[in-house]
Design a protein around this motif. Structure first.
Motif, PDB file in Angstrom:
ATOM      1  N   SER A  26     -54.724 -79.368   1.212  1.00 20.41           N
ATOM      2  CA  SER A  26     -55.889 -79.813   0.452  1.00 20.41           C
ATOM      3  C   SER A  26     -56.918 -78.689   0.350  1.00 20.41           C
ATOM      4  O   SER A  26     -57.422 -78.217   1.378  1.00 20.41           O
ATOM      5  CB  SER A  26     -56.528 -81.024   1.124  1.00 20.41           C
ATOM      6  N   PRO A  27     -57.276 -78.253  -0.863  1.00 19.02           N
ATOM      7  CA  PRO A  27     -58.264 -77.177  -1.002  1.00 19.02           C
ATOM      8  C   PRO A  27     -59.616 -77.518  -0.398  1.00 19.02           C
ATOM      9  O   PRO A  27     -60.381 -76.621  -0.028  1.00 19.02           O
ATOM     10  CB  PRO A  27     -58.366 -76.987  -2.516  1.00 19.02           C
ATOM     11  N   THR A  28     -59.940 -78.807  -0.291  1.00 18.76           N
ATOM     12  CA  THR A  28     -61.226 -79.215   0.260  1.00 18.76           C
ATOM     13  C   THR A  28     -61.108 -79.735   1.690  1.00 18.76           C
ATOM     14  O   THR A  28     -62.086 -80.232   2.255  1.00 18.76           O
ATOM     15  CB  THR A  28     -61.854 -80.311  -0.620  1.00 18.76           C
ATOM     16  N   GLY A  29     -59.914 -79.627   2.261  1.00 16.71           N
ATOM     17  CA  GLY A  29     -59.693 -80.144   3.601  1.00 16.71           C
ATOM     18  C   GLY A  29     -60.239 -79.234   4.682  1.00 16.71           C
ATOM     19  O   GLY A  29     -60.636 -78.091   4.438  1.00 16.71           O
ATOM     20  N   ALA A  30     -60.248 -79.739   5.905  1.00 18.10           N
ATOM     21  CA  ALA A  30     -60.676 -78.940   7.051  1.00 18.10           C
ATOM     22  C   ALA A  30     -59.701 -77.784   7.250  1.00 18.10           C
ATOM     23  O   ALA A  30     -58.483 -77.997   7.287  1.00 18.10           O
ATOM     24  CB  ALA A  30     -60.726 -79.809   8.306  1.00 18.10           C
ATOM     25  N   PRO A  31     -60.194 -76.548   7.378  1.00 21.38           N
ATOM     26  CA  PRO A  31     -59.290 -75.398   7.511  1.00 21.38           C
ATOM     27  C   PRO A  31     -58.494 -75.438   8.813  1.00 21.38           C
ATOM     28  O   PRO A  31     -59.046 -75.692   9.891  1.00 21.38           O
ATOM     29  CB  PRO A  31     -60.239 -74.197   7.486  1.00 21.38           C
ATOM     30  N   LEU A  32     -57.194 -75.178   8.691  1.00 14.46           N
ATOM     31  CA  LEU A  32     -56.294 -75.114   9.834  1.00 14.46           C
ATOM     32  C   LEU A  32     -55.483 -73.827   9.715  1.00 14.46           C
ATOM     33  O   LEU A  32     -54.703 -73.660   8.780  1.00 14.46           O
ATOM     34  CB  LEU A  32     -55.368 -76.337   9.855  1.00 14.46           C
ATOM     35  N   VAL A  33     -55.692 -72.913  10.643  1.00 19.64           N
ATOM     36  CA  VAL A  33     -55.040 -71.606  10.632  1.00 19.64           C
ATOM     37  C   VAL A  33     -53.763 -71.681  11.455  1.00 19.64           C
ATOM     38  O   VAL A  33     -53.762 -72.209  12.581  1.00 19.64           O
ATOM     39  CB  VAL A  33     -55.984 -70.530  11.198  1.00 19.64           C
ATOM     40  N   LEU A  34     -52.670 -71.148  10.907  1.00 22.36           N
ATOM     41  CA  LEU A  34     -51.378 -71.134  11.587  1.00 22.36           C
ATOM     42  C   LEU A  34     -50.992 -69.694  11.890  1.00 22.36           C
ATOM     43  O   LEU A  34     -50.890 -68.864  10.982  1.00 22.36           O
ATOM     44  CB  LEU A  34     -50.311 -71.792  10.712  1.00 22.36           C
ATOM     45  N   LEU A  35     -50.766 -69.394  13.171  1.00 26.07           N
ATOM     46  CA  LEU A  35     -50.458 -68.037  13.609  1.00 26.07           C
ATOM     47  C   LEU A  35     -49.100 -68.016  14.309  1.00 26.07           C
ATOM     48  O   LEU A  35     -48.901 -68.702  15.319  1.00 26.07           O
ATOM     49  CB  LEU A  35     -51.547 -67.533  14.561  1.00 26.07           C
ATOM     50  N   HIS A  36     -48.189 -67.205  13.780  1.00 27.15           N
ATOM     51  CA  HIS A  36     -46.801 -67.185  14.244  1.00 27.15           C
ATOM     52  C   HIS A  36     -46.615 -66.335  15.496  1.00 27.15           C
ATOM     53  O   HIS A  36     -47.552 -65.676  15.986  1.00 27.15           O
ATOM     54  CB  HIS A  36     -45.897 -66.679  13.121  1.00 27.15           C
ATOM     55  N   GLY A  37     -45.390 -66.293  15.988  1.00 30.13           N
ATOM     56  CA  GLY A  37     -45.062 -65.541  17.186  1.00 30.13           C
ATOM     57  C   GLY A  37     -44.599 -64.123  16.906  1.00 30.13           C
ATOM     58  O   GLY A  37     -44.434 -63.709  15.755  1.00 30.13           O
ATOM     59  N   GLY A  38     -44.370 -63.377  17.975  1.00 32.88           N
ATOM     60  CA  GLY A  38     -43.965 -61.992  17.870  1.00 32.88           C
ATOM     61  C   GLY A  38     -42.621 -61.822  17.189  1.00 32.88           C
ATOM     62  O   GLY A  38     -41.662 -62.547  17.500  1.00 32.88           O
ATOM     63  N   LEU A  39     -42.550 -60.870  16.255  1.00 30.00           N
ATOM     64  CA  LEU A  39     -41.363 -60.562  15.472  1.00 30.00           C
ATOM     65  C   LEU A  39     -40.920 -61.735  14.606  1.00 30.00           C
ATOM     66  O   LEU A  39     -39.780 -61.780  14.156  1.00 30.00           O
ATOM     67  CB  LEU A  39     -40.217 -60.069  16.371  1.00 30.00           C
ATOM     68  N   GLY A  40     -41.829 -62.685  14.389  1.00 27.59           N
ATOM     69  CA  GLY A  40     -41.576 -63.783  13.455  1.00 27.59           C
ATOM     70  C   GLY A  40     -42.422 -63.596  12.210  1.00 27.59           C
ATOM     71  O   GLY A  40     -42.860 -62.495  11.883  1.00 27.59           O
TER      72      GLY A  40
END
Length: 258
Positions: A26-40
């Motif tokens: 959702s462009p107006t939704g609460a921001p949720l940042v996703l951070l991946h693992g090493g070498l992924g």
């Protein structure tokens, strides 16, 4: 929700590297940042997208050197990852956000939440520790990793990296990541006591990299920490048990991230 494909995103210049970002939800939704693992890379989260609540604005970032982000010439450090993420979020105009970080992404998330606690609404770490003692056996596991060994273990992931990255150099990337893993002083350490956000620590019970003592030690330093342990699951809970993983994460998100 549509999966991340490395086809629809944007590149942000951060010093001498280009950091790749894709947005969804959702462009107006609460921001949720996703951070991946090493070498992924960001695609590692695709397994859980079907189980994520749809009201969030998802910001997924490839760490420098990973996925579609270039490596640049600076040494890889968790501080550099933190700076890259903060720079990208500032340029997107995102002042407050929640974050899910897996492994290296979780360690980076701990640094983010400790450095700027007022910006973080909620924090979810998956298979992430805040420090490693100089005699921790995990350091030996990290130090033994080579590019050829990773190729043998994860040939499909390496092929995807080589097809996706604009400047692929896996033989250079792996030693840079191993140096990151094995620099004990690079971990957030005692600084995590600055974290004020509600925190959910997720771990597979068979995780040999993020052990039960690691999680217990981290929990002692976090004032609002809960622990979600997945029995019989290893390090990569996102892909080994996505539905079970999200059964614990989704209610936490809904409660704390609106």
């Amino acid at each position: 929700m549509t999966g991340f494909t490395h086809q629809t995103g944007h590149l942000f210049q951060v010093d001498d590297a280009e950091i790749y970002v894709e947005l969804a939800g959702s462009p107006t939704g609460a921001p949720l940042v996703l951070l991946h693992g090493g070498l992924g890379n960001m695609m590692d989260f695709n397994a859980i997208l079907a189980h994520l609540p749809e009201q969030f604005r998802l910001i997924r970032i490839d760490f420098r050197g990973h996925g579609k982000s270039t490596l640049g010439n600076a040494p890889l450090t968790y501080h550099q990852y933190q700076t890259d993420v903060e720079t990208v979020l500032d340029r997107l105009g995102i002042t407050h956000y929640s974050v899910i970080g897996f492994s290296d992404g979780g360690i980076t998330a701990l640094r983010l939440a400790a450095a700027q606690p007022s910006r973080i609404r909620a924090l979810i770490t998956i298979g992430a520790h805040h420090q490693l003692a100089s005699d921790d056996p995990v350091l030996g596991m990290y130090a033994a990793m080579t590019a050829n060994r990773w190729r043998a273990l994860f040939p499909d992931n390496v092929a995807r990296y080589e097809a996706t990255n604009p400047e692929p150099d896996f033989d250079r990337l792996v030693p840079a990541v191993v140096a990151l893993w094995t620099e004990a002083a690079a971990y957030p350490g005692e600084a995590v006591h600055h974290i004020t956000a509600p925190t959910l620590m997720v771990r597979g019970d068979q995780d040999h990299l993020c052990t039960r003592p690691h999680i217990l030690a981290l929990g002692e330093l976090l004032p609002q920490a809960d622990w979600f342990n997945l029995p019989g699951i290893g390090h990569d809970v996102l892909n080994e048990a996505p539905a079970l993983c999200m059964a614990g994460i989704a209610p936490f998100l809904v409660q704390h991230c609106q």
